[in-house]
Design a protein around this motif. Structure first.
Motif, PDB file in Angstrom:
ATOM      1  N   TYR A  59      12.700  14.330  19.770  1.00 33.18           N
ATOM      2  CA  TYR A  59      13.516  13.898  20.910  1.00 33.18           C
ATOM      3  C   TYR A  59      14.950  13.612  20.457  1.00 33.18           C
ATOM      4  CZ  TYR A  59      15.335  11.130  24.738  1.00 33.18           C
ATOM      5  OH  TYR A  59      16.135  10.667  25.739  1.00 33.18           O
ATOM      6  N   ARG A  65      18.388  15.676  21.567  1.00 37.20           N
ATOM      7  CA  ARG A  65      19.490  15.002  22.268  1.00 37.20           C
ATOM      8  C   ARG A  65      20.804  15.135  21.512  1.00 37.20           C
ATOM      9  NH1 ARG A  65      19.111  11.192  26.041  1.00 37.20           N
ATOM     10  NH2 ARG A  65      21.257  11.829  26.320  1.00 37.20           N
ATOM     11  N   GLU A  66      20.735  15.035  20.182  1.00 36.52           N
ATOM     12  CA  GLU A  66      21.977  14.936  19.416  1.00 36.52           C
ATOM     13  C   GLU A  66      22.500  16.264  18.904  1.00 36.52           C
ATOM     14  OE1 GLU A  66      21.270  11.947  16.370  1.00 36.52           O
ATOM     15  OE2 GLU A  66      20.347  10.685  17.913  1.00 36.52           O
ATOM     16  N   GLY A 125      19.465  19.594  24.946  1.00 38.18           N
ATOM     17  CA  GLY A 125      19.757  18.275  25.501  1.00 38.18           C
ATOM     18  C   GLY A 125      21.180  18.128  26.023  1.00 38.18           C
ATOM     19  N   GLU A 173      20.251   7.670  33.207  1.00 40.21           N
ATOM     20  CA  GLU A 173      19.050   8.497  33.276  1.00 40.21           C
ATOM     21  C   GLU A 173      18.188   8.103  34.473  1.00 40.21           C
ATOM     22  OE1 GLU A 173      17.060   7.935  29.579  1.00 40.21           O
ATOM     23  OE2 GLU A 173      18.673   8.860  28.413  1.00 40.21           O
ATOM     24  N   ALA A 216      16.922  13.979  30.147  1.00 43.90           N
ATOM     25  CA  ALA A 216      16.510  13.247  28.930  1.00 43.90           C
ATOM     26  C   ALA A 216      15.099  12.663  29.090  1.00 43.90           C
ATOM     27  CB  ALA A 216      17.537  12.170  28.579  1.00 43.90           C
TER      28      ALA A 216
END
Lengths: 300, 300
Positions: free
Chosen positions: B167, B171-172, B177, B184, B229
């Motif tokens: 995850y 995201r990063e 992502g 969110e 997310a």
């Protein structure tokens, strides 16, 4: 028929002057979509391809790839599957090249692989329409490989896998890839394919487990660190193929559109499933696909 | 019985002075294993816990977690599953604390979930032995959640999933992502769990496809960017649970060891499968597990 093309992706600009399916002249630069701001696209295009516009005042101009995304020149809304050259030609989005000349952005495709689910492509639709496959399964394998089902000369539906990008982020940003050492031992690829078989059928253990397990094999001295990177590549490729075969059935053969080295890995992996694979040249397929769309556009 | 403990992970050092299962005193710092060089560990331990060593000259000293990894104080070889307190106490690795005093590093566990495959843990073995489960399935959910099958009071086997780390890197560091926006919308978690169901059973489509599809849903305007997310979190959690249930069968209930917010997400996700989940406090479990090992060590 002569036509002018920009194959304009995230990181590269490639321009072609084409006659039928022969490239007469070409240019390329690193002025990909991600390097540009809104409003810069026309200038880049005219600087790279302006001399062809002047020399060929009647040549149609097509633009393909991420140039039609939200971050591109003009957003070209996705056409919906099933789609062939006719549907795509009808959905071309014009951009102004100045002096009364227009270019046409080829729209990407949208499909709904399951109710409420979504998949998209931009650029591969053109490639695939030039692969010469009326009915069958095509794998277009770049950073985000796409498996595409052709039916009656149209793209029936497709599924994208983040295999290549996943491999890159596991190597660069994750604990999983950290114990990998070089020089790599390519035998790891087959070990990864074998591991992927633990995630097929009903006994599936989960890709997130198999990825951790790859690292665990190295830190517990069960696997040499030089095998880890090819192992991860094999595991991801094998899991992609498991998923694609589950979605599209198990054909006798698959057409592969990819760079030669990558394509050979798919041939090898599919052979384990008893599936033949035929490799086709991506640039040739792209140009053939563009020629089909431009002819259709001229008809329309 | 009083004993001294260092729960020494990758990023944190936590020291405890314990009597039976009650914490009498505690310290913590950011001197995790990854912040230290070889040879610094004893000094850190003595600075943090030295006063307890002097006040309690007979108290056993246990060290648990990544302190026993290759990057830690001394590498404590993995013990092999099945393993309970007796097997773990026999495999403790002594380190010299000076003045004739010794500390004992608790070894991690190794298991072979399939022939040639590997999985490892360091720290969770202690937590799990303190959860009070003789027979049953435990989920210890941190960055790398572990599903652990207990049989007759021993850890029979386990499987680790890289869910939390996956995850974070999606995201990063990933295109997947990138379209996510804040604040969110937590409803995305359930949509992600639903998507994971497309990857269960024989119809599985592949996690690498479902991840790309999440992004595709946003860029094609089928899903709002504020859902992305939590959707990714639900998809990964759901796929983890699919895999765990395929590996360990479908129990009536599962014990969850996790921070409260994360634990509630597992309770919610398991409920969709008709499985009850009981949350237990992780610190309490850790201390109970340490107490079991220290008692076993005193016997041996």
């Amino acid at each position: 028929m002569r036509f002018i093309v920009a194959d304009w992706g995230t990181t590269r600009f490639r321009g072609y002057l084409i006659e039928n399916e022969t490239v007469l002249d070409q240019v390329s630069s690193d002025e990909g979509v991600s390097a540009l701001q809104k409003g810069q696209h026309r200038d880049v295009f005219l600087r790279q391809c302006g001399r062809w516009l002047q020399a060929e005042p009647d040549a149609p101009v097509l633009l393909v790839g991420m140039v039609g995304s939200r971050e591109g020149w003009v957003e070209a809304p996705y056409a919906t599957c099933p789609a062939g050259p006719a549907e795509i030609a009808r959905a071309l989005v014009p951009v102004d090249l100045g002096e009364g000349r227009k270019g046409y952005i080829i729209p990407g495709l949208f499909c709904e692989p399951a109710p409420g689910a979504a998949d998209v492509m931009r650029g591969e639709e053109t490639l695939v329409l030039g692969a010469g496959i009326e009915d069958g399964l095509i794998c277009s394998a770049g950073t985000h490989p796409k498996w595409i089902l052709m039916r009656g000369g149209r793209i029936e539906r497709f599924a994208t896998y983040m295999t290549g990008e996943m491999y890159a982020i596991l190597r660069e940003h994750s604990m999983i890839g950290r114990p990998a050492t070089e020089p790599e031992d390519p035998k790891g690829f087959d070990l990864g394919l074998e591991a992927a078989e633990r995630n097929a059928g009903e006994a599936r253990v989960g890709l997130l487990h198999l990825l951790f397990s790859a690292r665990a094999s190295v830190v517990s001295n069960r696997m040499h660190s030089s095998l880890l990177a090819p192992y991860l590549s094999g595991l991801l490729t094998g899991d992609e193929i498991n998923g694609a075969l589950a979605q599209f059935g198990r054909p006798d053969s698959v057409t592969i559109l990819a760079a030669p080295e990558r394509a050979e890995l798919y041939v090898h992996a599919l052979k384990r499933h008893g599936i033949k694979a035929e490799i086709k040249d991506t640039q040739q397929a792209l140009i053939a696909g563009l020629a089909r769309i431009v002819r259709q556009h001229a008809l329309g």
